[in-house]
Design an enzyme around this catalytic site. Structure first.
Site: not given
Ligand code: BG6
Length: 479
Positions: A178, A378
């Protein structure tokens, strides 16, 4: 519509990040990373960053869910689910504890080699993030993180080490997780390792020129890493990774449409444009001027960016955003990213507006823009899961979430998009990056680890595990 769509070699799998998953923060010679100084928090209370580890605070990265010593069991579970790919990150401080050493830490190198060999046993392809929110703390303290140009060479030294050591074991790499986090103020500490004093994570002073200069250093480092990687192994596929959020205008009023396009350009497209096309896009100049941002290019930077464009484009997709030029709505949304609330979409407990159709829109937009292979690395639903007395997690809401997104990916593939893989975020429960909670669970595998640090780390398959197993087995036909 046909149920087919996914190519036979589609890479189904899951994703994690070292500082949220691995634990063992001071084991095997590992040094401290910035993330090791992020305290726990919640969706109502921000995490804090301390200058040193304090006894009165809890730091969830220290043990996380202990992949460090559960990796064989975890990989066996991934294999049982049918994973074709596992995305995870190497912790820079396991390889170079301060970032400055001349020689790498053999115990750290061996740990990841063991992980790769275990994956190979099951035919699971690793997808390695080289830097996922884990700048060595020493480099923050001594150099103010990526604000210093020195980090380019230190990062390249780290890349050379892992590229050489893991050649033949790893094919797919991502240079920075990211990377566009740096277009927002919380990128200072999260991805750039910039720290001014001891202020907390969400409220430290933001200096936009310094932040964009640091991002420029990451662009140059990424481009040089791509070139270096291809020299070490021409078969390497090296990609970028963007937190992609499409922006809709709240209404069809032209001022809303323009604002949506402008914010989408600078926050979602800017980094991808640099990393895929090898040059700063035209619109950045205007934005920098309007914001008083100054980015200095050193001699050779322009050529380096052009010589190190990525092989494929990957992104995280959780939510879409909405833009309104009307002050009554401009900041009515609840997400940490800001913007207006979209009246057509549901909002979850953490302020995210989930939007499966937005994924199809994004895939089409990105493929039109770049025409290189795409991967969703993701996507997931953070939720408060309930463990029943007889040891089950009935997470129908998570199944619904993934089903809806997979259906939209299928449609995008049928639209003609070259989508090569999908890794669900936090496939095994892990620590939340934004809030430091365990309670915000994403996994298809539950881990007995709670917010107060209690739990025995045992793993348990949720209902979504069995569902995802069928999805993969049928290559996306049975969803
Ligand atoms: C992304 C990141 O922003 O979202 C992860 O690459 C992160 O590291 C994921 O865990 C989900 O966000 P969060 O804050 O719910 O963990």
């Amino acid at each position: 519509m046909s149920k087919q769509g996914f190519p036979a070699d589609f890479l189904w799998g899951g994703a994690t990040a070292a500082n949220q998953f691995e634990g063992g923060y001071d084991e095997g010679g590992k040094g401290l990373a910035c993330a090791d100084l992020f305290s726990s928090g919640s969706h109502t209370e921000p995490r804090r960053i301390t200058a040193e580890i304090r006894d009165d605070l809890f730091y969830p990265s220290h043990d996380a869910v202990r992949f460090y010593d559960h990796y064989k069991e975890d990989i066996r579970l991934m294999a049982e689910a049918g994973f074709k790919v596992f995305r995870f990150s190497i912790n820079w401080t396991r390889i170079y504890p301060t970032g400055m050493e001349e020689e790498p830490n053999e115990a750290g190198l061996q740990f990841y080699e063991d992980v790769f060999r275990e994956l190979a046993k099951y035919g699971i392809e690793p997808l390695v993030t080289i830097a996922h929110f884990d700048v060595p703390l020493y480099l923050t303290n001594e150099k103010n993180g990526w604000a210093s140009r020195d980090l380019i060479d230190l990062y390249l030294k780290y890349c050379a080490t892992i590229f050489t050591r893991y050649k033949g074991l790893v094919k797919y790499w991502l240079t920075f997780n990211e990377i566009n986090t740096a277009t927002l103020s919380f990128g200072n500490y999260l991805s750039l390792g910039i720290r001014h004093g001891e202020s907390d994570f969400l409220h430290q002073e933001d200096r936009p020129s310094e932040r964009y200069q640091a991002l420029h250093h990451q662009f140059v480092a990424s481009a040089k890493a791509v070139k270096l990687g291809h020299t070490i192994d021409p078969d390497f596929q090296i990609g970028c990774m963007i937190a992609y959020m499409p922006r809709y205008p709240r209404t069809c009023e032209p001022a809303d449409v323009l604002l949506a396009k402008q914010t989408e350009a600078m926050h979602s497209h800017f980094c991808g444009d640099v990393q895929v096309k090898g040059r700063y896009p035209y619109y950045a100049k205007n934005y920098f001027e309007s914001q008083g941002i100054q980015v200095d290019f050193a001699e050779g930077d322009e050529e380096a960016l052009l010589a190190g464009t990525v092989d494929f484009y990957t992104f995280s997709y959780y939510l879409s955003l909405c833009a309104s030029a009307d002050p009554a709505y401009a900041n009515s949304g609840k997400s940490v990213i800001g913007g207006a609330e979209n009246p057509y979409l549901p909002t979850n407990d953490w302020g995210m507006q989930t939007d499966p159709v937005g994924l199809r829109i994004s895939l089409n937009d990105l493929y039109t823009r770049y025409e290189i292979p795409l991967m969703v690395v993701e996507n997931g639903l953070g939720a408060f899961d309930k463990l029943t007395a007889d040891g089950h997690v009935h997470d129908a809401y998570r199944i619904d979430y993934h089903r809806a997104h997979i259906e939209e990916m299928r449609k995008a593939i049928l639209d003609g998009v070259d989508l090569i893989g999908y890794t669900i975020w936090g496939c095994i429960d892990l620590v939340s990056a934004s809030t430091g909670e365990m309670a915000k669970r994403y996994g298809i595998i539950y881990v007995d680890k709670q917010d107060d640090g209690s739990g025995d780390y045992s793993r348990l398959k949720k209902d979504s595990f069995y569902w995802y197993q069928k999805v993969i087995e049928s290559n996306g036909v049975e969803i």
